[in-house]
Scaffold this active site. Structure first.
Site, PDB file in Angstrom:
ATOM      1  N   PRO A 416     -45.662  42.299  31.165  1.00 39.65           N
ATOM      2  CA  PRO A 416     -46.577  41.287  31.704  1.00 39.65           C
ATOM      3  C   PRO A 416     -45.876  39.937  31.773  1.00 39.65           C
ATOM      4  O   PRO A 416     -45.244  39.518  30.804  1.00 39.65           O
ATOM      5  CB  PRO A 416     -47.720  41.260  30.678  1.00 39.65           C
ATOM      6  CG  PRO A 416     -47.210  41.929  29.462  1.00 39.65           C
ATOM      7  CD  PRO A 416     -46.126  42.857  29.891  1.00 39.65           C
ATOM      8  N   CYS A 418     -46.728  35.981  33.148  1.00 37.06           N
ATOM      9  CA  CYS A 418     -47.593  34.982  33.777  1.00 37.06           C
ATOM     10  C   CYS A 418     -46.909  34.406  35.009  1.00 37.06           C
ATOM     11  O   CYS A 418     -45.730  34.054  34.960  1.00 37.06           O
ATOM     12  CB  CYS A 418     -47.839  33.834  32.797  1.00 37.06           C
ATOM     13  SG  CYS A 418     -48.983  34.268  31.503  1.00 37.06           S
ATOM     14  N   GLN A 493     -53.236  42.986  31.002  1.00 39.31           N
ATOM     15  CA  GLN A 493     -53.182  42.481  29.634  1.00 39.31           C
ATOM     16  C   GLN A 493     -54.261  41.408  29.477  1.00 39.31           C
ATOM     17  O   GLN A 493     -54.188  40.360  30.116  1.00 39.31           O
ATOM     18  CB  GLN A 493     -51.802  41.875  29.379  1.00 39.31           C
ATOM     19  CG  GLN A 493     -51.602  41.400  27.962  1.00 39.31           C
ATOM     20  CD  GLN A 493     -50.306  40.614  27.793  1.00 39.31           C
ATOM     21  OE1 GLN A 493     -50.050  39.680  28.544  1.00 39.31           O
ATOM     22  NE2 GLN A 493     -49.501  40.985  26.807  1.00 39.31           N
ATOM     23  N   TYR A 576     -51.187  33.408  20.631  1.00 44.25           N
ATOM     24  CA  TYR A 576     -52.461  33.172  21.314  1.00 44.25           C
ATOM     25  C   TYR A 576     -53.602  33.492  20.337  1.00 44.25           C
ATOM     26  O   TYR A 576     -53.360  33.818  19.168  1.00 44.25           O
ATOM     27  CB  TYR A 576     -52.519  33.982  22.621  1.00 44.25           C
ATOM     28  CG  TYR A 576     -51.424  33.542  23.575  1.00 44.25           C
ATOM     29  CD1 TYR A 576     -51.366  32.210  24.002  1.00 44.25           C
ATOM     30  CD2 TYR A 576     -50.415  34.404  23.999  1.00 44.25           C
ATOM     31  CE1 TYR A 576     -50.347  31.766  24.837  1.00 44.25           C
ATOM     32  CE2 TYR A 576     -49.393  33.963  24.830  1.00 44.25           C
ATOM     33  CZ  TYR A 576     -49.365  32.642  25.242  1.00 44.25           C
ATOM     34  OH  TYR A 576     -48.356  32.196  26.054  1.00 44.25           O
ATOM     35  N   ARG A 624     -50.418  44.400  22.329  1.00 51.08           N
ATOM     36  CA  ARG A 624     -49.115  43.749  22.112  1.00 51.08           C
ATOM     37  C   ARG A 624     -49.203  42.913  20.844  1.00 51.08           C
ATOM     38  O   ARG A 624     -50.157  42.154  20.662  1.00 51.08           O
ATOM     39  CB  ARG A 624     -48.718  42.885  23.308  1.00 51.08           C
ATOM     40  CG  ARG A 624     -47.411  42.160  23.074  1.00 51.08           C
ATOM     41  CD  ARG A 624     -46.823  41.521  24.325  1.00 51.08           C
ATOM     42  NE  ARG A 624     -45.968  42.456  25.052  1.00 51.08           N
ATOM     43  CZ  ARG A 624     -45.016  42.088  25.913  1.00 51.08           C
ATOM     44  NH1 ARG A 624     -44.805  40.812  26.180  1.00 51.08           N
ATOM     45  NH2 ARG A 624     -44.274  42.987  26.537  1.00 51.08           N
ATOM     46  N   ARG A 718     -37.541  39.942  32.257  1.00 51.31           N
ATOM     47  CA  ARG A 718     -36.656  39.172  33.155  1.00 51.31           C
ATOM     48  C   ARG A 718     -35.803  40.061  34.039  1.00 51.31           C
ATOM     49  O   ARG A 718     -35.487  39.693  35.169  1.00 51.31           O
ATOM     50  CB  ARG A 718     -35.804  38.213  32.329  1.00 51.31           C
ATOM     51  CG  ARG A 718     -36.633  37.070  31.752  1.00 51.31           C
ATOM     52  CD  ARG A 718     -35.926  36.372  30.641  1.00 51.31           C
ATOM     53  NE  ARG A 718     -35.619  37.296  29.560  1.00 51.31           N
ATOM     54  CZ  ARG A 718     -34.732  37.068  28.609  1.00 51.31           C
ATOM     55  NH1 ARG A 718     -34.079  35.933  28.584  1.00 51.31           N
ATOM     56  NH2 ARG A 718     -34.518  37.968  27.660  1.00 51.31           N
TER      57      ARG A 718
HETATM   58  C1  FMN Z   1     -41.966  34.292  33.348  1.00 53.81           C
HETATM   59  C2  FMN Z   1     -42.430  34.997  32.127  1.00 53.81           C
HETATM   60  C3  FMN Z   1     -43.783  35.125  31.872  1.00 53.81           C
HETATM   61  C4  FMN Z   1     -44.256  35.816  30.745  1.00 53.81           C
HETATM   62  N1  FMN Z   1     -45.576  36.033  30.560  1.00 53.81           N
HETATM   63  C5  FMN Z   1     -46.015  36.868  29.589  1.00 53.81           C
HETATM   64  C6  FMN Z   1     -47.353  37.316  29.520  1.00 53.81           C
HETATM   65  O1  FMN Z   1     -48.159  37.008  30.374  1.00 53.81           O
HETATM   66  N2  FMN Z   1     -47.722  38.111  28.492  1.00 53.81           N
HETATM   67  C7  FMN Z   1     -46.821  38.527  27.555  1.00 53.81           C
HETATM   68  O2  FMN Z   1     -47.186  39.253  26.632  1.00 53.81           O
HETATM   69  N3  FMN Z   1     -45.538  38.162  27.615  1.00 53.81           N
HETATM   70  C8  FMN Z   1     -45.113  37.360  28.623  1.00 53.81           C
HETATM   71  N4  FMN Z   1     -43.778  37.050  28.730  1.00 53.81           N
HETATM   72  C9  FMN Z   1     -42.843  37.676  27.785  1.00 53.81           C
HETATM   73  C10 FMN Z   1     -42.304  38.963  28.398  1.00 53.81           C
HETATM   74  O3  FMN Z   1     -43.334  39.875  28.697  1.00 53.81           O
HETATM   75  C11 FMN Z   1     -41.280  39.628  27.486  1.00 53.81           C
HETATM   76  O4  FMN Z   1     -41.917  39.979  26.285  1.00 53.81           O
HETATM   77  C12 FMN Z   1     -40.100  38.702  27.199  1.00 53.81           C
HETATM   78  O5  FMN Z   1     -39.682  38.048  28.380  1.00 53.81           O
HETATM   79  C13 FMN Z   1     -38.930  39.483  26.626  1.00 53.81           C
HETATM   80  O6  FMN Z   1     -38.516  40.491  27.521  1.00 53.81           O
HETATM   81  P1  FMN Z   1     -37.170  40.373  28.408  1.00 53.81           P
HETATM   82  O7  FMN Z   1     -36.047  40.089  27.452  1.00 53.81           O
HETATM   83  O8  FMN Z   1     -37.050  41.716  29.073  1.00 53.81           O
HETATM   84  O9  FMN Z   1     -37.354  39.243  29.378  1.00 53.81           O
HETATM   85  C14 FMN Z   1     -43.317  36.341  29.845  1.00 53.81           C
HETATM   86  C15 FMN Z   1     -41.955  36.185  30.084  1.00 53.81           C
HETATM   87  C16 FMN Z   1     -41.499  35.550  31.215  1.00 53.81           C
HETATM   88  C17 FMN Z   1     -40.018  35.456  31.470  1.00 53.81           C
END
Ligand code: FMN
Ligand code: FAD
Length: 763
Positions: A416, A418, A493, A576, A624, A718
């Site tokens: 997820p 945002c 989510q 949160y 989560r 990412r």
């Molecule tokens: C742009 C962006 C928005 C995110 N929004 C959420 C979100 O809405 N809910 C959530 O649980 N985590 C959110 N995260 C965290 C990611 O879901 C993820 O847990 C975190 O980026 C680590 O994963 P990665 O190393 O693959 O990027 C967000 C991350 C990024 C980069």
């Protein structure tokens, strides 16, 4: 230059050799407290890849060392009544005694002054030296004498181990796992020498503290310990004796120092840093330090040279220490893995330090890997009730996975994220394209962003919502596209920002910058602002507030069902609202919704239960969590196990294991797959399905995590921003066929080339 080297272990001697060789005019004295032929321990291990690193530094030493090597390629694991063998690992062992003799002889031949039985207790006796090298091992006196400069941190690990020898030959590197009435015993055994037709092997026994105490070894002499272990491992030793040599039970200290040099004093090898023996790198690390220090000293003033040495070596040492940490953790947690089948256990053991991946094993031992993949595919077929090809088996990431009535085509999940571009909670074309393209991109499950249950639950004014009727058709457009145009499933989510609400967009003013105007009132378990001097202080929630929030979650759940989502995730992570109930750092309530974990989990579980009741039985639900707050006094890994246990008892199907973001001054330890160990622990300790997330970016890592049983699903955020077709590209790179949507079928006749150099042979 006049150089004093304190400590005649491998690091100190090798440095003395290299410096003398670089410039014979250096006056180098090695001061060693022991006699020339005293040595503790038995053998040392080098891997083929790592010994090559020291080849060029001094070929004479390299030749002498490798002449004494005992080589082996195989690793054998004795576990659960089975013996599993994997090949292609390329290691060599030699006697520590011989290694020191080779280094001493070479140093003496070059003109290094070797002073044995000379213990350094005070640095003033070294005032004659231009450079003082502290190579005096893990309990370094040099480091201790200047500790206010070096600032040593020693992490004493809880397991007990003892280093013994035996005459039993071990053609492969051997691990034994044996359980008795006291607990589980691990053995790391390898042969390091053959002398007069007899093998000499190292036999390290490791166990948990409580096992060691229960066995009465606390007060045992060396001989009593050896006799006990001879009885315990009588079958394995097949009549061979265990030999002692200062074989006392120890705990491993991971040494980290904030600085490696001060004025003209520099630390080398174990004095500066240690890495657990299970990655077999201590000697090599000391030798590589010696090479780097020699290079740094060439033609540079001393302060610059010492800083250069640390700048060169520290990142590599820290990377190895991270691998060693993962490895030692595996041996500390082995009890958790005792339920898994021998093949997966062995795979997990081989990949424990995260340095060897599923793909590395394909190169080293394709037959072993094929067995693992076939086993995994058969398990996936059983779990999902789907047919899965077994000859050849798919890579683990391309196996199905079932939660209640939802079956995923593969194990890749879009995390997820945002997007901050909804209007009053209503998503639009951006979300259709953003989520739709990731569904076409091949992920098994696409998670929509944190979607808020009321306008006051939003982080920013751009957050997506499910709090009013018109949100439903907007989401339904996204869901229908995903269902209509891809085999992916889509989840949502549900979240409430709590004290992290009413902030600007990330790209407008950094993290959690409050809205200058139009902010709404924030609520939280306790009136503690996120960033004390900056954030709005939230109002402490009343029971009526809680009922209202539960009502909001239930309404959002009904909307999510109407929109057609397959999976519902409740957001209890990242600081949160629900996460702030769980963490003791943010929940100071005294009313039954605070206090011990049970109390702090009460409201989050009430929310979960209410959503579960509103969500159809056949559709799965997940949560989560933040498995640690990365802050003393906050949630730690063992608390997250209890959180997961409670969630399981309430019917949660899968825990999505994230970490941190609870408090703004957290001290996270980032790195590749840095959150995966939390998922591993929860999955095995609680027996619940998990999703791993956080710095997973290669398909090699995804396959490794899955095959080792560290998670059931891998969640990538990412990586999917960078490449919406991440899963398709991973399939292509692994030669795994993944059907393209009809309009894109022409891709089958296309050869991707990200770089192109004309060779004249192109067609
Ligand atoms: C742009 C962006 C928005 C995110 N929004 C959420 C979100 O809405 N809910 C959530 O649980 N985590 C959110 N995260 C965290 C990611 O879901 C993820 O847990 C975190 O980026 C680590 O994963 P990665 O190393 O693959 O990027 C967000 C991350 C990024 C980069
Ligand atoms: C159970 C176990 C198994 C291991 N297995 C391996 C392995 O397989 N492969 C591997 O590479 N590494 C292994 N290691 C690690 C390895 O032994 C060390 O990392 C390595 O010896 C470090 O070399 P060093 O020269 O920095 O320190 P050391 O080898 O500890 O040498 C330091 C020297 O300094 C001397 N000294 C200490 N204080 C003073 C003083 N005040 N004055 C004078 N002299 C002093 C000591 O007597 C010693 O000789 C293992 C370690 C353990 C505990």
């Amino acid at each position: 230059m006049d150089i004093a080297v304190v400590g005649g272990g491998p690091a100190g001697l090798y440095f003395a050799i290299l410096m003398k060789k670089a410039d014979p005019s250096h006056r180098i004295r090695v001061l060693e407290r022991n006699k020339a032929d005293d040595t503790f321990g038995f053998g040392v291990v080098f891997s083929d890849a790592t010994i090559a690193e020291v080849e060029g530094a001094d070929e004479e030493t390299f030749r002498e060392i490798t002449r004494h090597f005992v080589h082996w390629d195989d690793i054998e694991v004795h576990y659960g009544g089975e013996v599993l063998r994997s090949t292609g690992h390329g290691f060599a062992g030699m006697s520590r005694h011989t290694l020191l003799r080779v280094l001493q002889e070479r140093a003496a031949a070059l003109g290094v002054e070797l002073c044995f039985e000379h213990e350094v207790t005070d640095l003033s006796e070294l005032a004659w030296a231009d450079l003082v090298v502290g190579a005096d091992g893990v309990n370094s006196t040099v480091r201790a004498l200047l500790d206010e400069r070096f600032m040593t941190g020693i992490d004493w690990r809880p397991n007990r181990f003892v280093w013994l020898g035996t005459g039993k030959p071990f053609p492969p590197f051997t691990f034994y796992f044996r359980r008795d009435e006291h607990g589980l015993w691990r053995v790391h055994a390898y042969q390091y020498e053959e002398r007069d037709g007899e093998a000499r092997s190292t036999f390290i026994v490791e166990c948990r503290e409580e096992t060691w105490r229960r066995a009465g070894l606390e007060d045992a002499t060396e001989e009593e310990s050896a006799a006990f272990l001879e009885r315990l491992f009588a079958d394995e030793l097949a009549g061979h004796r265990l030999v002692t040599n200062r074989s006392i039970w120890r705990q491993f200290p991971t040494v980290r120092t904030a600085a490696w040099s001060h004025a003209n004093v520099v630390l080398l090898g174990d004095a500066a840093h240690t890495a657990h023996f299970s990655v077999g790198s201590g000697t090599r690390m000391g030798m590589l330090d010696a090479i780097a220090l020699r290079d740094a000293l060439a033609g540079r003033p001393l302060p610059e040279a010492l800083a250069g040495y640390e700048a060169e070596r520290r990142p590599k040492v820290e990377s190895l220490q991270r691998a060693a940490q993962a490895s030692l953790q595996w041996f500390e947690d082995t009890e958790l893995y005792m339920e898994i089948e021998p093949l997966q256990f062995t795979f997990s053991l081989l990949t424990r330090s995260l340095r060897i991946t599923h793909d590395d094993l394909r190169a080293r031992d394709p037959a072993f890997l094929e067995r693992v993949d076939r086993w995994f595919a058969a398990k996936a077929a059983e779990q999902s009730g789907r047919d899965v090809a077994l000859r050849p088996p798919p890579p683990p990431m391309f196996t199905p996975f079932k939660l209640r009535d939802m079956t995923l085509e593969n194990r890749v999940v879009v995390s997820p994220m945002c997007q901050y571009c909804a209007r009053d909670g209503t998503v639009d074309d951006w979300h259709v394209v953003h989520l739709g393209s990731r569904a076409i991109g091949g992920a098994g499950l696409v998670m929509a962003e944190m979607t808020d249950v009321s306008p006051e639950a939003r982080i920013s004014v751009g957050c997506a919502g499910l709090y009013k009727d018109e949100h439903v058709p907007a989401w339904k457009r996204v869901v229908d596209f995903v269902h209509g145009r891809s085999p992916a499933k889509i989840g949502v989510q549900l979240g409430h920002a709590g004290r992290k609400g009413a902030t600007k967009f990330l790209w407008e003013g950094g993290e959690s910058e409050p809205l200058p105007e139009g902010a709404w009132e924030l609520v939280a378990p306790s009136p503690i602002p996120y960033v004390p001097a900056r954030s709005q202080t939230p109002r402490e929630m009343t029971r009526a507030d809680m009922d209202e929030v539960i009502g909001d979650y239930v309404r959002a759940t009904h909307y999510a069902l109407e929109a057609g989502f397959d999976f519902l995730e409740v957001h209890m992570a990242h600081g949160y609202l629900l996460a702030t109930f769980i963490s003791p750092l943010t929940n100071e309530r005294t009313d039954g919704y605070g206090g011990a974990l049970e109390g702090r989990m009460r409201f989050p579980l009430e929310v979960f239960d209410a959503c579960r009741r509103a969500w159809p039985d056949e559709r799965p639900m997940g949560v989560r969590i933040s498995a640690t707050d990365w802050m003393p006094g906050g949630i730690e890994a063992e608390d997250s196990v209890e959180v997961a246990r409670l969630l399981k008892a309430h019917g949660c199907d899968v825990v999505d294991v994230s970490a941190g973001q609870t408090v703004h001054d957290q001290k996270p330890r980032y790195g590749r797959l840095f959150q995966t160990p939390f998922s591993d622990r929860i999955r095995h300790d609680v027996g619940i399905h998990t999703m791993a997330v956080g710095n997973i970016s290669s398909w090699m890592d995804v396959n490794t995590i899955l095959a080792a049983g560290r998670a059931d699903l891998c969640v990538l955020a990412r990586a999917h921003l960078f490449d919406p077709y991440w899963t398709r590209h991973a399939a292509w790179q692994q030669g795994w066929e993944m059907a393209w949507p009809d309009p894109y079928r022409s891709v089958a006749r296309y050869t991707p080339r990200f770089e192109f150099r004309f060779t004249g042979e192109e067609r």
